[in-house]
Design an enzyme around this catalytic site. Structure first.
Site, PDB file in Angstrom:
ATOM      1  N   ASP A   7      66.394  45.337  37.498  1.00  0.00           N
ATOM      2  CA  ASP A   7      65.213  45.301  36.650  1.00  0.00           C
ATOM      3  C   ASP A   7      64.011  45.372  37.609  1.00  0.00           C
ATOM      4  O   ASP A   7      64.153  45.073  38.802  1.00  0.00           O
ATOM      5  CB  ASP A   7      65.217  43.988  35.852  1.00  0.00           C
ATOM      6  CG  ASP A   7      63.946  43.785  35.073  1.00  0.00           C
ATOM      7  OD1 ASP A   7      63.521  44.724  34.381  1.00  0.00           O
ATOM      8  OD2 ASP A   7      63.359  42.679  35.161  1.00  0.00           O
ATOM      9  N   ASP A   9      60.120  44.571  36.754  1.00  0.00           N
ATOM     10  CA  ASP A   9      59.099  43.528  36.586  1.00  0.00           C
ATOM     11  C   ASP A   9      59.737  42.142  36.705  1.00  0.00           C
ATOM     12  O   ASP A   9      60.649  41.803  35.949  1.00  0.00           O
ATOM     13  CB  ASP A   9      58.440  43.649  35.203  1.00  0.00           C
ATOM     14  CG  ASP A   9      57.633  44.940  35.058  1.00  0.00           C
ATOM     15  OD1 ASP A   9      56.833  45.244  35.951  1.00  0.00           O
ATOM     16  OD2 ASP A   9      57.810  45.639  34.043  1.00  0.00           O
ATOM     17  N   GLY A  44      60.180  40.856  29.839  1.00  0.00           N
ATOM     18  CA  GLY A  44      61.350  41.650  29.481  1.00  0.00           C
ATOM     19  C   GLY A  44      61.271  42.263  28.099  1.00  0.00           C
ATOM     20  O   GLY A  44      62.166  42.996  27.680  1.00  0.00           O
ATOM     21  N   ASN A 116      55.799  52.288  32.762  1.00  0.00           N
ATOM     22  CA  ASN A 116      54.952  52.418  33.954  1.00  0.00           C
ATOM     23  C   ASN A 116      55.750  52.315  35.249  1.00  0.00           C
ATOM     24  O   ASN A 116      55.156  52.222  36.333  1.00  0.00           O
ATOM     25  CB  ASN A 116      53.873  51.327  33.932  1.00  0.00           C
ATOM     26  CG  ASN A 116      52.892  51.532  32.784  1.00  0.00           C
ATOM     27  OD1 ASN A 116      52.252  52.570  32.697  1.00  0.00           O
ATOM     28  ND2 ASN A 116      52.804  50.563  31.886  1.00  0.00           N
ATOM     29  N   ASP A 168      65.587  39.070  35.585  1.00  0.00           N
ATOM     30  CA  ASP A 168      64.864  37.794  35.485  1.00  0.00           C
ATOM     31  C   ASP A 168      64.684  37.345  34.037  1.00  0.00           C
ATOM     32  O   ASP A 168      64.136  36.274  33.796  1.00  0.00           O
ATOM     33  CB  ASP A 168      63.476  37.889  36.146  1.00  0.00           C
ATOM     34  CG  ASP A 168      62.524  38.768  35.348  1.00  0.00           C
ATOM     35  OD1 ASP A 168      62.945  39.862  34.917  1.00  0.00           O
ATOM     36  OD2 ASP A 168      61.362  38.360  35.157  1.00  0.00           O
TER      37      ASP A 168
HETATM   38  C1  BG6 Z   1      59.148  44.849  31.050  1.00  0.00           C
HETATM   39  C2  BG6 Z   1      58.183  43.687  31.203  1.00  0.00           C
HETATM   40  O1  BG6 Z   1      59.737  45.124  32.296  1.00  0.00           O
HETATM   41  O2  BG6 Z   1      58.452  46.008  30.599  1.00  0.00           O
HETATM   42  C3  BG6 Z   1      57.455  43.451  29.884  1.00  0.00           C
HETATM   43  O3  BG6 Z   1      58.901  42.516  31.588  1.00  0.00           O
HETATM   44  C4  BG6 Z   1      56.774  44.739  29.435  1.00  0.00           C
HETATM   45  O4  BG6 Z   1      56.522  42.415  30.054  1.00  0.00           O
HETATM   46  C5  BG6 Z   1      57.804  45.870  29.332  1.00  0.00           C
HETATM   47  O5  BG6 Z   1      56.150  44.555  28.170  1.00  0.00           O
HETATM   48  C6  BG6 Z   1      57.185  47.198  28.936  1.00  0.00           C
HETATM   49  O6  BG6 Z   1      56.343  47.618  29.961  1.00  0.00           O
HETATM   50  P1  BG6 Z   1      55.253  48.765  29.856  1.00  0.00           P
HETATM   51  O7  BG6 Z   1      54.777  48.891  31.286  1.00  0.00           O
HETATM   52  O8  BG6 Z   1      55.954  50.011  29.399  1.00  0.00           O
HETATM   53  O9  BG6 Z   1      54.203  48.316  28.909  1.00  0.00           O
HETATM   54 MG    MG Z   2      61.938  41.588  34.188  1.00  0.00          MG
END
Ligand code: BG6
Ligand code: MG
Length: 212
Positions: A7, A9, A44, A116, A168
């Protein structure tokens, strides 16, 4: 074990603080308080689901169009923060472990809900450690659905049973199990108790400690 799926983030980088700042700016605008403890509930969780939890905390009701606009506004602000990330924001111990994994010839993939992911991998210099990237742009079902981890295994050309996942979030550990993979939890055994193994972080972590 042939492959490790990570993973992003909260496992490889500390991006939760930027998610928090961007969601908090939206809450401020809507006129309610959003705390760091509230932010724990968004880890997550997909972008749209995160927004729904945020609105529930604030007791705010929005049309679908307004939700789309709010999620875009949050993401624009979030991207302005992560666009300035540097390799210093890789979590402690992560790079040493990834170097050992690559030297051992073990395949690696990212399995993240984030759309992202490419920007973060590029900004932190982590991209070079991964053979494949499965992210939020490639899947339609959020963790605990196993889709993103199965996609990672498919891109690597290995069987799910040959993969170990690092996560996590509780939903991420469940997603790994739903994919038929074992999971290493990064964080506290209180929340990640279902994982086969839990470590606080990657500091001093080595391949020979991967025992189930
Ligand atoms: C996860 C994060 O990895 O990605 C979340 O833990 C987040 O907090 C999710 O909302 C989606 O991410 P993004 O960057 O596409 O908005
Ligand atoms: Mg995570």
């Amino acid at each position: 074990m042939k492959a490790l799926i990570f993973d992003l983030d909260g496992v490889l980088v500390d991006s939760a603080k930027y998610h928090y700042l961007a969601w908090k700016a939206l809450a401020d605008k809507l006129g309610f308080e959003f705390t760091e403890k509230d932010n724990e509930r968004l880890k997550g969780v997909s972008r749209m689901k995160s927004l729904e939890i945020l609105l529930e905390i604030g007791g705010v009701i929005m049309s679908d169009d307004a939700k789309e606009a709010a999620a875009t506004e949050k993401n624009d602000l979030y991207r302005s923060y992560i666009a300035k990330m540097t390799p210093d924001e890789i979590l402690p111990g992560v790079e040493d472990f990834l170097k050992e994994v690559k030297a051992a010839g073990i395949k690696t993939a990212i399995g993240s809900a984030s759309k992202n992911t490419p920007l973060i991998l590029e900004r932190t210099g982590l991209a070079k450690y991964f053979d494949a990237v499965a992210d939020g742009t490639m899947v339609s079902k959020a963790k605990p659905d196993p889709e993103v981890f199965l996609k990672g295994a498919e891109l690597l050309g290995v069987e799910p049973s040959e993969c170990i996942v690092f996560e996590d979030a509780e939903a991420g550990v469940e997603a790994a199990h739903n994919a038929g993979m074992k999971a290493v939890g990064i964080g506290s055994p209180t929340t990640l108790g279902k994982a086969e193994m839990v470590i606080p972080n990657f500091v001093g972590f080595r391949l020979d400690k991967l025992k189930f």
